[in-house]
Design an enzyme around this catalytic site. Structure first.
Site, PDB file in Angstrom:
ATOM      1  CG  ASN A   2      -1.634   1.191   1.415  1.00  0.00           C
ATOM      2  OD1 ASN A   2      -1.850   2.003   0.438  1.00  0.00           O
ATOM      3  ND2 ASN A   2      -2.256   1.336   2.642  1.00  0.00           N
ATOM      4  CD1 TRP A   3       3.203   0.896  -3.000  1.00  0.00           C
ATOM      5  CD2 TRP A   3       3.651   2.228  -4.765  1.00  0.00           C
ATOM      6  NE1 TRP A   3       3.975   0.118  -3.983  1.00  0.00           N
ATOM      7  CE2 TRP A   3       4.233   1.167  -5.098  1.00  0.00           C
ATOM      8  CE3 TRP A   3       3.598   3.423  -5.480  1.00  0.00           C
ATOM      9  CZ2 TRP A   3       4.913   0.993  -6.307  1.00  0.00           C
ATOM     10  CZ3 TRP A   3       4.210   3.181  -6.870  1.00  0.00           C
ATOM     11  CH2 TRP A   3       4.897   1.962  -7.236  1.00  0.00           C
ATOM     12  CE  LYS A   4      -0.080   3.411   4.665  1.00  0.00           C
ATOM     13  NZ  LYS A   4      -0.169   3.545   6.104  1.00  0.00           N
ATOM     14  CG  HIS A  62      -5.818   1.941   5.029  1.00  0.00           C
ATOM     15  ND1 HIS A  62      -5.385   3.102   5.890  1.00  0.00           N
ATOM     16  CD2 HIS A  62      -4.777   1.250   4.822  1.00  0.00           C
ATOM     17  CE1 HIS A  62      -4.198   2.759   6.265  1.00  0.00           C
ATOM     18  NE2 HIS A  62      -3.982   1.618   5.617  1.00  0.00           N
ATOM     19  CD  GLU A 109      -3.130   5.613   6.300  1.00  0.00           C
ATOM     20  OE1 GLU A 109      -3.093   5.677   5.331  1.00  0.00           O
ATOM     21  OE2 GLU A 109      -2.026   5.167   7.230  1.00  0.00           O
ATOM     22  CD  GLU A 143      -3.480  -2.286   7.236  1.00  0.00           C
ATOM     23  OE1 GLU A 143      -2.384  -2.412   6.527  1.00  0.00           O
ATOM     24  OE2 GLU A 143      -4.208  -1.294   6.898  1.00  0.00           O
ATOM     25  N   GLY A 200       2.213   2.419  10.778  1.00  0.00           N
ATOM     26  CA  GLY A 200       3.141   3.860  10.569  1.00  0.00           C
ATOM     27  C   GLY A 200       3.901   4.012  11.749  1.00  0.00           C
ATOM     28  CB  SER A 251       5.098  -1.374  12.135  1.00  0.00           C
ATOM     29  OG  SER A 251       4.602   0.095  12.373  1.00  0.00           O
ATOM     30  N   GLY A 277       2.727  -1.040   4.199  1.00  0.00           N
ATOM     31  CA  GLY A 277       2.832   0.234   3.998  1.00  0.00           C
ATOM     32  C   GLY A 277       4.366   0.950   3.804  1.00  0.00           C
ATOM     33  N   GLY A 278       4.758   1.375   4.689  1.00  0.00           N
ATOM     34  CA  GLY A 278       6.277   2.071   4.423  1.00  0.00           C
ATOM     35  C   GLY A 278       7.083   1.064   3.872  1.00  0.00           C
TER      36      GLY A 278
HETATM   37  P1  PGA Z   1       2.702   0.470   7.597  1.00  0.00           P
HETATM   38  O1  PGA Z   1       1.304   0.574   7.012  1.00  0.00           O
HETATM   39  O2  PGA Z   1       3.171  -0.709   6.956  1.00  0.00           O
HETATM   40  O3  PGA Z   1       3.475   1.681   7.321  1.00  0.00           O
HETATM   41  O4  PGA Z   1       2.646   0.421   9.121  1.00  0.00           O
HETATM   42  C1  PGA Z   1       0.329  -0.308   6.607  1.00  0.00           C
HETATM   43  C2  PGA Z   1      -0.959   0.200   6.283  1.00  0.00           C
HETATM   44  O5  PGA Z   1      -1.344   1.165   6.473  1.00  0.00           O
HETATM   45  O6  PGA Z   1      -1.421  -0.575   5.215  1.00  0.00           O
END
Ligand code: PGA
Length: 252
Positions: free
Chosen positions: A9-11, A94, A96, A166, A172, A213, A234-235
């Protein structure tokens, strides 16, 4: 056996030029790992560029959202059919989007139905906040999000859904859930509520990913757990070597 599944997930990261660069570096390393379903989820504007780079490989492409309506006066939105022109997957619900853009279990439910109707595989995110976790509400929050999100699906459609657990406090932050804790939520909360809703045969087919994470160092331990079928990353999905290492860990 459920095929291991890892999605990046590149966001809201990477311009089109940066997306091309990342995929051209990462693509070859990923394409040779042939026992993991691998999905890249760039921002909408980079989807075409990434589609052109990964065409003909076994890498999958996903969007990070869609609107449930088929077309019309919905400024700024993207329809399921528009996503399906390039993608086979879509991340929905998600945290977010729930936190910053007002998504609810009801809108997530509409999006899941619309995605499946368009032939997309929804990657549905559920997870509790830190406050909810501390208040002992994890089971209640996660099972409600799962049940209401998937409300009204028939068994055949439900089996196609991928669920991502999640925990919001882990996203993050570098504070990943332990593999044991994640396994417990996957088994006792997510898979159990899927079994209540759709029967245990369907629940056994549904892939449940852990997200929050995940990195190159901690990924392997998650994949030793029987109910952790993969990861939503994500990251670490923005770093070629790290993402390849995570997918490799899922493959082993
Ligand atoms: P993260 O994000 O790996 O940076 O914690 C995961 C996500 O939000 O899908």
């Amino acid at each position: 056996m459920r095929t291991p599944f890892v999605a990046g997930n590149w966001k809201m990261n990477k311009t089109v030029a940066e997306a091309r660069e990342l995929v051209s570096v990462m693509g070859k390393g990923l394409a040779v790992i042939n026992n993991v379903e691998i999905v890249l989820c760039p921002p909408f504007v980079s989807i075409l560029a990434v589609a052109n780079l990964i065409g003909g490989t076994r890498l999958g492409l996903g969007a990070q959202n869609l609107h449930w309506e088929e077309k019309g006066a919905f400024t700024g939105e993207v329809s399921p059919a528009m996503v399906k022109e390039f993608c086979n997957y879509v991340i929905l619900g998600h945290s977010e989007r729930r936190t910053y853009f007002g998504e609810t279990d009801l809108t997530v439910n509409k999006k899941i139905h619309a995605a499946l109707k368009a032939g997309l595989t929804p990657i549905v995110c559920v997870g509790e906040t830190l406050e909810e976790n501390k208040a002992g509400k994890t089971a209640q929050v996660v099972s409600t999000q799962t049940k209401e999100g998937l409300q009204g699906l028939d068994a055949e459609s439900a089996a196609k859904v991928v669920v991502a657990y999640e925990p919001v406090w882990a996203i993050g932050t570098g504070l990943a859930a332990t593999a044991d804790d994640a396994q417990q939520v996957h088994c006792d909360i997510v898979r159990k509520s899927l079994a209540d809703q759709f029967g245990s045969d369907v629940a056994q087919k549904i892939r449940i990913l852990y997200g929050g994470s995940v990195n190159a160092a901690n990924a392997a331990e998650y994949f030793t757990k029987p109910d952790i079928d993969g990861a939503l990353v994500g990251g670490a999905s923005l770093k070629s070597d790290d993402f390849i290492a995570i997918v490799q860990a899922a493959s082993n």
